[in-house]
Scaffold this motif. Structure first.
Motif, PDB file in Angstrom:
ATOM      1  N   LEU A   1      23.792  -7.880 -21.458  1.00 31.15           N
ATOM      2  CA  LEU A   1      24.482  -6.439 -20.875  1.00 31.15           C
ATOM      3  C   LEU A   1      24.577  -6.244 -19.420  1.00 31.15           C
ATOM      4  CD1 LEU A   1      25.505  -3.759 -22.357  1.00 31.15           C
ATOM      5  CD2 LEU A   1      23.601  -2.894 -21.690  1.00 31.15           C
ATOM      6  N   PHE A   2      25.934  -6.047 -19.206  1.00 27.54           N
ATOM      7  CA  PHE A   2      26.107  -5.698 -17.744  1.00 27.54           C
ATOM      8  C   PHE A   2      26.535  -4.279 -17.502  1.00 27.54           C
ATOM      9  CE2 PHE A   2      27.448 -10.108 -18.365  1.00 27.54           C
ATOM     10  CZ  PHE A   2      26.942 -10.622 -17.550  1.00 27.54           C
ATOM     11  N   ARG A   3      26.103  -3.702 -16.443  1.00 25.93           N
ATOM     12  CA  ARG A   3      26.751  -2.640 -15.739  1.00 25.93           C
ATOM     13  C   ARG A   3      27.574  -2.942 -14.544  1.00 25.93           C
ATOM     14  NH1 ARG A   3      25.183   1.159 -11.809  1.00 25.93           N
ATOM     15  NH2 ARG A   3      23.220   0.414 -11.877  1.00 25.93           N
ATOM     16  N   ILE A   4      28.857  -2.673 -14.806  1.00 22.82           N
ATOM     17  CA  ILE A   4      29.845  -3.187 -13.902  1.00 22.82           C
ATOM     18  C   ILE A   4      30.801  -1.637 -13.475  1.00 22.82           C
ATOM     19  CG2 ILE A   4      30.108  -5.378 -14.839  1.00 22.82           C
ATOM     20  CD1 ILE A   4      32.819  -4.679 -15.976  1.00 22.82           C
ATOM     21  N   SER A   5      31.304  -1.902 -12.322  1.00 27.68           N
ATOM     22  CA  SER A   5      32.131  -0.835 -11.770  1.00 27.68           C
ATOM     23  C   SER A   5      33.070  -1.365 -10.651  1.00 27.68           C
ATOM     24  CB  SER A   5      31.355   0.386 -11.082  1.00 27.68           C
ATOM     25  OG  SER A   5      30.980   0.002  -9.778  1.00 27.68           O
ATOM     26  N   VAL A   6      34.067  -0.452 -10.405  1.00 28.27           N
ATOM     27  CA  VAL A   6      34.853  -1.018  -9.268  1.00 28.27           C
ATOM     28  C   VAL A   6      34.605  -0.613  -7.919  1.00 28.27           C
ATOM     29  CG1 VAL A   6      36.983  -0.641 -10.879  1.00 28.27           C
ATOM     30  CG2 VAL A   6      36.041   1.393  -9.579  1.00 28.27           C
ATOM     31  N   ASN A   7      33.285  -0.106  -7.807  1.00 31.65           N
ATOM     32  CA  ASN A   7      32.864  -0.047  -6.237  1.00 31.65           C
ATOM     33  C   ASN A   7      31.766  -1.053  -6.100  1.00 31.65           C
ATOM     34  OD1 ASN A   7      31.454   1.060  -4.267  1.00 31.65           O
ATOM     35  ND2 ASN A   7      30.340   2.904  -5.157  1.00 31.65           N
ATOM     36  N   PRO A   8      32.142  -1.896  -4.719  1.00 25.47           N
ATOM     37  CA  PRO A   8      31.181  -2.889  -4.505  1.00 25.47           C
ATOM     38  C   PRO A   8      29.929  -2.417  -4.128  1.00 25.47           C
ATOM     39  CG  PRO A   8      32.824  -2.283  -2.846  1.00 25.47           C
ATOM     40  CD  PRO A   8      33.159  -1.554  -4.083  1.00 25.47           C
ATOM     41  N   GLU A   9      29.729  -1.287  -3.510  1.00 21.06           N
ATOM     42  CA  GLU A   9      28.414  -0.869  -3.034  1.00 21.06           C
ATOM     43  C   GLU A   9      27.119  -1.099  -4.016  1.00 21.06           C
ATOM     44  OE1 GLU A   9      26.434   3.180  -0.655  1.00 21.06           O
ATOM     45  OE2 GLU A   9      28.587   3.063  -1.746  1.00 21.06           O
ATOM     46  N   ASN A  10      26.383  -1.517  -3.131  1.00 18.86           N
ATOM     47  CA  ASN A  10      25.175  -1.947  -3.905  1.00 18.86           C
ATOM     48  C   ASN A  10      25.221  -2.892  -5.023  1.00 18.86           C
ATOM     49  OD1 ASN A  10      23.451  -0.553  -2.073  1.00 18.86           O
ATOM     50  ND2 ASN A  10      24.036   1.466  -3.188  1.00 18.86           N
ATOM     51  N   SER A  11      26.356  -3.591  -5.258  1.00 18.45           N
ATOM     52  CA  SER A  11      26.482  -4.605  -6.298  1.00 18.45           C
ATOM     53  C   SER A  11      25.494  -5.935  -6.233  1.00 18.45           C
ATOM     54  CB  SER A  11      27.821  -4.868  -6.411  1.00 18.45           C
ATOM     55  OG  SER A  11      28.084  -5.476  -5.337  1.00 18.45           O
ATOM     56  N   ILE A  12      25.299  -6.448  -7.187  1.00 22.79           N
ATOM     57  CA  ILE A  12      24.743  -7.818  -7.207  1.00 22.79           C
ATOM     58  C   ILE A  12      25.744  -8.942  -6.885  1.00 22.79           C
ATOM     59  CG2 ILE A  12      23.723  -9.596  -8.789  1.00 22.79           C
ATOM     60  CD1 ILE A  12      22.422  -7.210 -10.476  1.00 22.79           C
ATOM     61  N   SER A  13      26.931  -8.759  -7.525  1.00 22.93           N
ATOM     62  CA  SER A  13      28.008  -9.907  -7.119  1.00 22.93           C
ATOM     63  C   SER A  13      29.321  -9.405  -7.684  1.00 22.93           C
ATOM     64  CB  SER A  13      27.598 -10.893  -7.819  1.00 22.93           C
ATOM     65  OG  SER A  13      27.622 -10.946  -9.381  1.00 22.93           O
ATOM     66  N   GLU A  14      30.415 -10.058  -7.378  1.00 22.26           N
ATOM     67  CA  GLU A  14      31.609  -9.729  -8.096  1.00 22.26           C
ATOM     68  C   GLU A  14      31.705 -10.238  -9.521  1.00 22.26           C
ATOM     69  OE1 GLU A  14      36.269 -10.830  -7.406  1.00 22.26           O
ATOM     70  OE2 GLU A  14      34.934 -11.149  -6.004  1.00 22.26           O
ATOM     71  N   TRP A  15      32.325  -9.624 -10.319  1.00 24.66           N
ATOM     72  CA  TRP A  15      32.285  -9.678 -11.659  1.00 24.66           C
ATOM     73  C   TRP A  15      33.561 -10.912 -11.810  1.00 24.66           C
ATOM     74  CZ3 TRP A  15      30.619  -8.500 -16.726  1.00 24.66           C
ATOM     75  CH2 TRP A  15      31.608  -8.770 -17.844  1.00 24.66           C
ATOM     76  N   THR A  16      32.934 -12.155 -12.459  1.00 23.49           N
ATOM     77  CA  THR A  16      33.947 -13.232 -12.711  1.00 23.49           C
ATOM     78  C   THR A  16      33.324 -14.033 -14.016  1.00 23.49           C
ATOM     79  OG1 THR A  16      32.510 -14.764 -11.450  1.00 23.49           O
ATOM     80  CG2 THR A  16      34.301 -13.589 -10.297  1.00 23.49           C
ATOM     81  N   ASP A  17      34.338 -14.750 -14.617  1.00 23.99           N
ATOM     82  CA  ASP A  17      33.749 -15.641 -15.665  1.00 23.99           C
ATOM     83  C   ASP A  17      32.567 -16.232 -15.448  1.00 23.99           C
ATOM     84  OD1 ASP A  17      35.922 -14.304 -17.043  1.00 23.99           O
ATOM     85  OD2 ASP A  17      37.183 -16.220 -17.447  1.00 23.99           O
ATOM     86  N   GLU A  18      32.708 -16.860 -14.291  1.00 23.10           N
ATOM     87  CA  GLU A  18      31.600 -18.123 -13.762  1.00 23.10           C
ATOM     88  C   GLU A  18      30.371 -17.141 -13.578  1.00 23.10           C
ATOM     89  OE1 GLU A  18      35.729 -19.473 -13.081  1.00 23.10           O
ATOM     90  OE2 GLU A  18      34.581 -17.546 -12.322  1.00 23.10           O
ATOM     91  N   GLU A  19      30.442 -15.956 -13.152  1.00 21.41           N
ATOM     92  CA  GLU A  19      29.211 -15.079 -12.891  1.00 21.41           C
ATOM     93  C   GLU A  19      28.568 -14.755 -14.442  1.00 21.41           C
ATOM     94  OE1 GLU A  19      26.284 -13.667 -10.290  1.00 21.41           O
ATOM     95  OE2 GLU A  19      27.715 -15.048 -10.099  1.00 21.41           O
ATOM     96  N   VAL A  20      29.455 -14.446 -15.031  1.00 22.78           N
ATOM     97  CA  VAL A  20      28.850 -14.054 -16.474  1.00 22.78           C
ATOM     98  C   VAL A  20      28.314 -15.185 -17.314  1.00 22.78           C
ATOM     99  CG1 VAL A  20      29.905 -13.328 -18.645  1.00 22.78           C
ATOM    100  CG2 VAL A  20      30.653 -12.148 -16.700  1.00 22.78           C
ATOM    101  N   SER A  21      29.030 -16.296 -17.161  1.00 22.71           N
ATOM    102  CA  SER A  21      28.239 -17.680 -17.623  1.00 22.71           C
ATOM    103  C   SER A  21      26.909 -17.953 -17.197  1.00 22.71           C
ATOM    104  CB  SER A  21      29.308 -18.688 -17.340  1.00 22.71           C
ATOM    105  OG  SER A  21      30.491 -18.562 -17.877  1.00 22.71           O
ATOM    106  N   ARG A  22      26.893 -17.748 -15.683  1.00 21.38           N
ATOM    107  CA  ARG A  22      25.623 -18.005 -15.114  1.00 21.38           C
ATOM    108  C   ARG A  22      24.518 -17.148 -15.769  1.00 21.38           C
ATOM    109  NH1 ARG A  22      22.469 -16.152 -10.771  1.00 21.38           N
ATOM    110  NH2 ARG A  22      23.756 -14.456 -10.231  1.00 21.38           N
ATOM    111  N   TRP A  23      24.654 -15.901 -15.970  1.00 26.91           N
ATOM    112  CA  TRP A  23      23.613 -15.002 -16.379  1.00 26.91           C
ATOM    113  C   TRP A  23      23.424 -15.347 -17.849  1.00 26.91           C
ATOM    114  CZ3 TRP A  23      20.878 -12.312 -13.599  1.00 26.91           C
ATOM    115  CH2 TRP A  23      20.997 -11.814 -12.258  1.00 26.91           C
ATOM    116  N   TYR A  24      24.083 -15.814 -18.837  1.00 30.37           N
ATOM    117  CA  TYR A  24      24.184 -16.229 -20.082  1.00 30.37           C
ATOM    118  C   TYR A  24      23.002 -17.351 -20.297  1.00 30.37           C
ATOM    119  CZ  TYR A  24      24.860 -16.440 -25.055  1.00 30.37           C
ATOM    120  OH  TYR A  24      24.945 -16.294 -26.669  1.00 30.37           O
TER     121      TYR A  24
END
Length: 206
Positions: free
Chosen positions: A183-206
């Motif tokens: 489960l991800f919490r994502i937003s359009v606000n980059p402040e205090n984020s872990i990383s950008e939301w991309t397919d590659e990043e989602v795969s990495r966490w799975y």
């Protein structure tokens, strides 16, 4: 297409609970209730939890962690927030339990409390109630986990005319003690984020 950013990630497998890359808990016994073990470890106070089916329990627990440090309390209404989830088996884990209550004509004991959870979207409803989320809540069924599908669902959820700025989105699957949650919490606000939301990043966490 507006960029989106990951602010929190929760992974629950058959024997591990991971939050933002940190291992929080390892299952202590295979014959016990893993969701209840997590609930007690997190020291939550939400009696309704014990009435939920296992799918709802793991979704609820993942949301509790993902919503930490969100900036507003769980009692604050969130009209710009959505909950969009997917899995491969819908509510089958609970459906099997309900089937047992109606299978034997001589021992027929259908339970309304069990029947309530024969809908997968009850999970999103429970999360929305808990955190006062007022945006869209949807549950989709997909044959298997797919980062590309998650991205497509996120795009639908962030359509500008809906005014949604943040969401809980991910994979919440539970069947016969097999737990698979991301489960991800994502937003359009980059402040205090872990990383950008991309397919590659989602795969990495799975």
């Amino acid at each position: 297409m507006e960029k989106k950013y990951i602010h929190s990630v929760v992974r629950i497998t058959n024997n591990q609970l991971i939050h933002d890359g940190d291992l929080l808990l390892t299952r202590s016994a295979e014959d016990g209730s893993w969701p209840v073990e997590i609930y007690r470890e997190l020291k939550l106070q939400y009696p309704k939890f014990f009435k939920m089916d296992n799918l709802c329990k793991v979704g609820f627990l993942a949301a509790e962690l993902a919503m930490k440090n969100v900036g507003v309390s769980s009692d604050t209404e969130k009209p710009d927030f959505s909950v969009l989830l997917l899995n491969s088996v819908s509510s089958l884990d609970n459906d099997l339990s309900y089937q047992q209550t109606i299978a034997d004509e001589t021992n027929y004991f259908p339970s309304p409390a069990v029947f309530v959870y024969t809908l997968a979207n009850i999970v999103t409803g429970e999360i929305a109630i808990r955190h006062k989320i007022k945006g869209e809540t949807s549950f989709y069924i997909q044959e298997k986990f797919s980062p590309a599908t998650l991205s497509d669902v996120a795009e639908l959820g962030f359509m500008p005319h809906k005014g949604i700025r943040e969401m809980l989105i991910g994979w919440v699957d539970f069947l016969e003690d097999k737990c698979d949650v991301l489960l991800f919490r994502i937003s359009v606000n980059p402040e205090n984020s872990i990383s950008e939301w991309t397919d590659e990043e989602v795969s990495r966490w799975y």
